[in-house]
Design a protein around this motif. Structure first.
Motif, PDB file in Angstrom:
ATOM      1  N   ARG A  62       0.823  -1.215   0.000  1.00 29.53           N
ATOM      2  CA  ARG A  62       0.000   0.000   0.000  1.00 29.53           C
ATOM      3  C   ARG A  62       0.855   1.262   0.000  1.00 29.53           C
ATOM      4  O   ARG A  62       0.492   2.273  -0.579  1.00 29.53           O
ATOM      5  N   ALA A  63       2.003   1.195   0.676  1.00 26.47           N
ATOM      6  CA  ALA A  63       2.884   2.363   0.780  1.00 26.47           C
ATOM      7  C   ALA A  63       3.800   2.510  -0.429  1.00 26.47           C
ATOM      8  O   ALA A  63       4.543   3.484  -0.526  1.00 26.47           O
ATOM      9  N   GLY A  64       3.756   1.544  -1.339  1.00 26.05           N
ATOM     10  CA  GLY A  64       4.591   1.634  -2.544  1.00 26.05           C
ATOM     11  C   GLY A  64       6.014   1.149  -2.348  1.00 26.05           C
ATOM     12  O   GLY A  64       6.924   1.560  -3.062  1.00 26.05           O
ATOM     13  N   VAL A  65       6.218   0.252  -1.390  1.00 28.39           N
ATOM     14  CA  VAL A  65       7.538  -0.334  -1.157  1.00 28.39           C
ATOM     15  C   VAL A  65       7.632  -1.597  -1.996  1.00 28.39           C
ATOM     16  O   VAL A  65       7.058  -2.624  -1.644  1.00 28.39           O
ATOM     17  N   HIS A  66       8.334  -1.504  -3.106  1.00 30.78           N
ATOM     18  CA  HIS A  66       8.488  -2.635  -4.020  1.00 30.78           C
ATOM     19  C   HIS A  66       9.982  -2.834  -4.276  1.00 30.78           C
ATOM     20  O   HIS A  66      10.615  -1.993  -4.919  1.00 30.78           O
ATOM     21  N   VAL A  67      10.528  -3.905  -3.727  1.00 30.24           N
ATOM     22  CA  VAL A  67      11.954  -4.194  -3.892  1.00 30.24           C
ATOM     23  C   VAL A  67      12.119  -5.647  -4.301  1.00 30.24           C
ATOM     24  O   VAL A  67      11.213  -6.462  -4.142  1.00 30.24           O
ATOM     25  N   THR A  68      13.297  -5.965  -4.796  1.00 31.25           N
ATOM     26  CA  THR A  68      13.582  -7.344  -5.189  1.00 31.25           C
ATOM     27  C   THR A  68      13.749  -8.204  -3.939  1.00 31.25           C
ATOM     28  O   THR A  68      14.100  -7.690  -2.858  1.00 31.25           O
ATOM     29  N   PRO A  69      13.527  -9.508  -4.069  1.00 28.65           N
ATOM     30  CA  PRO A  69      13.759 -10.398  -2.921  1.00 28.65           C
ATOM     31  C   PRO A  69      15.198 -10.286  -2.390  1.00 28.65           C
ATOM     32  O   PRO A  69      15.421 -10.362  -1.183  1.00 28.65           O
ATOM     33  N   ARG A  70      16.137 -10.086  -3.289  1.00 28.70           N
ATOM     34  CA  ARG A  70      17.543  -9.965  -2.881  1.00 28.70           C
ATOM     35  C   ARG A  70      17.748  -8.752  -1.975  1.00 28.70           C
ATOM     36  O   ARG A  70      18.434  -8.831  -0.955  1.00 28.70           O
ATOM     37  N   THR A  71      17.129  -7.622  -2.347  1.00 26.46           N
ATOM     38  CA  THR A  71      17.243  -6.408  -1.531  1.00 26.46           C
ATOM     39  C   THR A  71      16.588  -6.615  -0.171  1.00 26.46           C
ATOM     40  O   THR A  71      17.149  -6.262   0.867  1.00 26.46           O
ATOM     41  N   LEU A  72      15.411  -7.215  -0.186  1.00 27.79           N
ATOM     42  CA  LEU A  72      14.707  -7.462   1.066  1.00 27.79           C
ATOM     43  C   LEU A  72      15.534  -8.372   1.983  1.00 27.79           C
ATOM     44  O   LEU A  72      15.636  -8.127   3.189  1.00 27.79           O
ATOM     45  N   MET A  73      16.145  -9.393   1.431  1.00 35.55           N
ATOM     46  CA  MET A  73      16.975 -10.304   2.229  1.00 35.55           C
ATOM     47  C   MET A  73      18.192  -9.568   2.804  1.00 35.55           C
ATOM     48  O   MET A  73      18.592  -9.818   3.950  1.00 35.55           O
ATOM     49  N   ALA A  74      18.761  -8.654   2.038  1.00 40.32           N
ATOM     50  CA  ALA A  74      19.902  -7.872   2.539  1.00 40.32           C
ATOM     51  C   ALA A  74      19.461  -6.966   3.687  1.00 40.32           C
ATOM     52  O   ALA A  74      20.197  -6.780   4.670  1.00 40.32           O
ATOM     53  N   GLU A  79      22.493  -6.144   6.322  1.00 35.52           N
ATOM     54  CA  GLU A  79      23.706  -5.888   5.541  1.00 35.52           C
ATOM     55  C   GLU A  79      23.686  -4.495   4.934  1.00 35.52           C
ATOM     56  O   GLU A  79      24.739  -3.912   4.696  1.00 35.52           O
ATOM     57  N   ARG A  80      22.491  -3.990   4.663  1.00 36.87           N
ATOM     58  CA  ARG A  80      22.392  -2.633   4.108  1.00 36.87           C
ATOM     59  C   ARG A  80      20.993  -2.096   4.349  1.00 36.87           C
ATOM     60  O   ARG A  80      20.074  -2.840   4.706  1.00 36.87           O
ATOM     61  N   MET A  81      20.861  -0.797   4.141  1.00 36.35           N
ATOM     62  CA  MET A  81      19.561  -0.140   4.259  1.00 36.35           C
ATOM     63  C   MET A  81      19.423   0.852   3.109  1.00 36.35           C
ATOM     64  O   MET A  81      20.421   1.209   2.488  1.00 36.35           O
ATOM     65  N   PRO A  82      18.205   1.256   2.805  1.00 30.13           N
ATOM     66  CA  PRO A  82      18.011   2.166   1.671  1.00 30.13           C
ATOM     67  C   PRO A  82      18.717   3.501   1.889  1.00 30.13           C
ATOM     68  O   PRO A  82      18.805   3.994   3.009  1.00 30.13           O
ATOM     69  N   ARG A  83      19.177   4.067   0.799  1.00 29.51           N
ATOM     70  CA  ARG A  83      19.793   5.391   0.851  1.00 29.51           C
ATOM     71  C   ARG A  83      18.781   6.471   0.492  1.00 29.51           C
ATOM     72  O   ARG A  83      18.938   7.617   0.858  1.00 29.51           O
TER      73      ARG A  83
END
Length: 192
Positions: A62-74, A79-83
């Motif tokens: 609903r909030a428009g958070v669409h990322v790849t499974p790889r990004t979500l797993m990271a 290991e990382r967070m969004p910039r």
């Protein structure tokens, strides 16, 4: 809205319409992670909360958070967070949306109290700035409210002030003949 405060505040009374105060009291029940979303602690706590249930994934959608499974797993592995500030804002919006929905479900159960309802404390408007000759004789009131909580919580969730106002009118009916003095209040609270 119930009440005949034709020019509320004209003489210095301070408060809010009862329906708004009811919504504010419910909104005050929504608490969560205090660390900001752009801090590591705040971000990772939010992403863990959002990924614990299907409802969390729906909130992200609903909030428009669409990322790849790889990004979500990271993210989940810390290991990382969004910039991107926009992505962080969407994740924060998803978090608070889910918190609000979870609190709404809990509020309905607690306030209905298996049909027994909840005792509500209604505090009258603040009249300290009103000359004595214009003050109304109002005291805090306590009433047991039943049968309206599902409607009240749904109206709060939908930001439907008209429905909250209709619920407030039903609560005012419990006060009796002095209901008019409580169409504006300083606060509403309960111990549910």
């Amino acid at each position: 809205m119930a009440g005949r405060w034709m020019e509320f505040g004209k003489y210095g009374a301070a408060g809010a319409p009862g329906a708004e105060a009811l919504g504010i009291a419910m909104e005050g029940m929504v608490q969560g992670i205090s660390s900001p979303v752009d801090s590591e602690r705040g971000f990772f706590a939010r992403i863990r909360y959002l990924t614990k249930s299907d409802a969390g994934y729906e909130a992200m959608d609903r909030a428009g958070v669409h990322v790849t499974p790889r990004t979500l797993m990271a993210w989940l592995a810390e290991e990382r967070m969004p910039r991107s500030k926009a992505m962080l804002a969407r994740l924060d919006a998803a978090y608070w949306d889910l918190r609000r929905r979870n609190v709404a479900t809990d509020l309905k159960n607690r306030l209905n109290n298996n049909g027994r309802g909840t005792r509500v404390e209604i505090n009258p408007v603040n009249q300290t700035g009103v000359d004595r000759k214009h003050r109304r004789d109002l005291a805090p009131r306590s009433v047991n409210v039943r049968g309206v909580w599902d409607r009240a919580v749904d109206a709060w969730m939908d930001d439907d002030l008209a429905e909250l106002d209709a619920v407030w009118d039903e609560i005012l009916d419990l006060i009796g003949s002095d209901y008019d003095g409580y169409s504006y209040v300083s606060s509403v609270g309960w111990a549910a």
